[in-house]
Design a protein around this motif. Structure first.
Motif, PDB file in Angstrom:
ATOM      1  N   ASP A 194      18.414  26.045  59.057  1.00  0.00           N
ATOM      2  CA  ASP A 194      17.561  27.252  59.541  1.00  0.00           C
ATOM      3  C   ASP A 194      18.916  28.187  60.471  1.00  0.00           C
ATOM      4  N   VAL A 195      19.631  28.651  59.549  1.00  0.00           N
ATOM      5  CA  VAL A 195      20.632  29.504  59.941  1.00  0.00           C
ATOM      6  C   VAL A 195      20.499  30.765  59.933  1.00  0.00           C
ATOM      7  N   PRO A 196      20.086  31.676  60.914  1.00  0.00           N
ATOM      8  CA  PRO A 196      19.438  32.944  60.807  1.00  0.00           C
ATOM      9  C   PRO A 196      20.732  33.849  60.137  1.00  0.00           C
ATOM     10  N   ASP A 197      21.959  33.665  60.691  1.00  0.00           N
ATOM     11  CA  ASP A 197      23.244  34.523  60.266  1.00  0.00           C
ATOM     12  C   ASP A 197      24.339  33.505  59.951  1.00  0.00           C
ATOM     13  N   GLN A 210      27.594  34.188  61.633  1.00  0.00           N
ATOM     14  CA  GLN A 210      27.847  33.644  62.894  1.00  0.00           C
ATOM     15  C   GLN A 210      28.080  32.070  62.962  1.00  0.00           C
ATOM     16  N   HIS A 211      27.233  31.473  61.983  1.00  0.00           N
ATOM     17  CA  HIS A 211      27.240  30.163  61.949  1.00  0.00           C
ATOM     18  C   HIS A 211      28.813  29.735  61.428  1.00  0.00           C
TER      19      HIS A 211
END
Length: 106
Positions: A62-65, A68-69
């Motif tokens: 569940d990586v929103p960005d 950024q990850h």
């Protein structure tokens, strides 16, 4: 204490827990072989924690960005590299404190 041991203790104080500089931790400073053993243990644990963090971050679903990850993974990679070098140095230092002789290798 020999000159190189004083330098080694200073290095371990620079890279070890800040508490080691406080009153009450004189035993470590007065017993460099014990300090080197403990420093090696802590360095290995730090490296293990960084590796586990990297694996967990890499497996995150569940990586929103995503950008950024990727940046976080790159940051952890750099931290891991630094910790790996510190753990290797700690191992060599402890072995030297126990009197192990080293032969230079290319």
């Amino acid at each position: 204490m020999e000159g190189w041991e004083e330098s080694a203790v200073t290095w371990m104080l620079d890279y070890g827990p800040l508490e080691w500089r406080l009153e009450g931790y004189e035993t470590l400073r007065h017993h460099p072989p014990f300090m080197a053993w403990l420093f090696r243990q802590l360095s290995a644990a730090d490296l293990t924690a960084a590796r586990e963090s990297w694996r967990a971050l890499r497996a995150a679903q569940d990586v929103p960005d995503p950008e950024q990850h990727t940046a976080q993974l790159q940051g952890l990679t750099g931290i891991g590299r630094s910790l790996r070098y510190r753990a290797q140095a700690a191992d060599l230092l402890e072995r030297a404190m126990r009197g192990e002789l080293f032969v230079p290798r290319l």
